[in-house]
Design an enzyme around this catalytic site. Sequence first.
Site, PDB file in Angstrom:
ATOM      1  CG  HIS A 139     -11.160   7.766   7.253  1.00  0.00           C
ATOM      2  ND1 HIS A 139     -11.452   9.117   7.275  1.00  0.00           N
ATOM      3  CD2 HIS A 139     -12.268   7.148   6.766  1.00  0.00           C
ATOM      4  CE1 HIS A 139     -12.696   9.304   6.825  1.00  0.00           C
ATOM      5  NE2 HIS A 139     -13.199   8.118   6.500  1.00  0.00           N
ATOM      6  CB  VAL A 140     -12.124   1.584   7.851  1.00  0.00           C
ATOM      7  CG1 VAL A 140     -13.549   2.116   7.818  1.00  0.00           C
ATOM      8  CG2 VAL A 140     -12.050   0.165   7.319  1.00  0.00           C
ATOM      9  CG  HIS A 141      -9.160   3.012   2.848  1.00  0.00           C
ATOM     10  ND1 HIS A 141      -8.544   3.303   4.052  1.00  0.00           N
ATOM     11  CD2 HIS A 141      -8.185   2.569   2.032  1.00  0.00           C
ATOM     12  CE1 HIS A 141      -7.245   3.053   3.945  1.00  0.00           C
ATOM     13  NE2 HIS A 141      -7.001   2.599   2.723  1.00  0.00           N
ATOM     14  CB  ILE A 142     -13.652  -1.189   0.623  1.00  0.00           C
ATOM     15  CG1 ILE A 142     -14.244  -1.568   1.985  1.00  0.00           C
ATOM     16  CG2 ILE A 142     -13.678  -2.375  -0.339  1.00  0.00           C
ATOM     17  CD1 ILE A 142     -15.719  -1.953   1.920  1.00  0.00           C
ATOM     18  CD  GLU A 200      -3.328   0.702   1.852  1.00  0.00           C
ATOM     19  OE1 GLU A 200      -4.171   1.597   1.873  1.00  0.00           O
ATOM     20  OE2 GLU A 200      -3.313  -0.247   2.634  1.00  0.00           O
TER      21      GLU A 200
END
Length: 160
Positions: free
Chosen positions: A117-120, A11
């Site tokens: 900050h969660v993200h898909i 990432e």
Amino acid sequence: MNHIWSPWRMEYIESNKEEGCVFCSAQQMEDDTENLIAFRGEHAYVILNRYPYTSGHLMVVPFDHKPNLEELNPLTRAEMMELTSRCMAVLRTIYHPEAFNMGANIGESAGAGIKSHVHIHIVPRWQGDTNFMTVVGNTRVLPESIERTYERVRNGFLEG
Ligand SMILES: [Zn+2]
């Protein structure tokens, strides 16, 4: 390294330790090629990855600044899944990918670039797609500019 390169393992170079959260600041801006938000729902939105694995690498992000899915309200989670599915529909129309990677890195040990900050992630894939991207140092050169991708994805959501 495996045969099939998983985007989840590497990432982003996005840890340019800016002040605050990049997702929270993006959602406060007007939507254009600066913030790369292609579509806003009620509780979550779709944003292009500034450092895409392939052209069309999208992320679904809740407006709520939470580090994991279980702290979000059920409506937000439901909309995130709905938007994830719409992302794939839009990407199929534009890029005709053969496959997708879809998933999230939750927490630092899992490789999250922005862990608060969660993200898909939704990444369109093609057989041998690592071959048509030139890797120079850490920079991947994609066949299409981010501005062009933004325009295409944004129109895809308007038409869908
Ligand atoms: Zn945030």
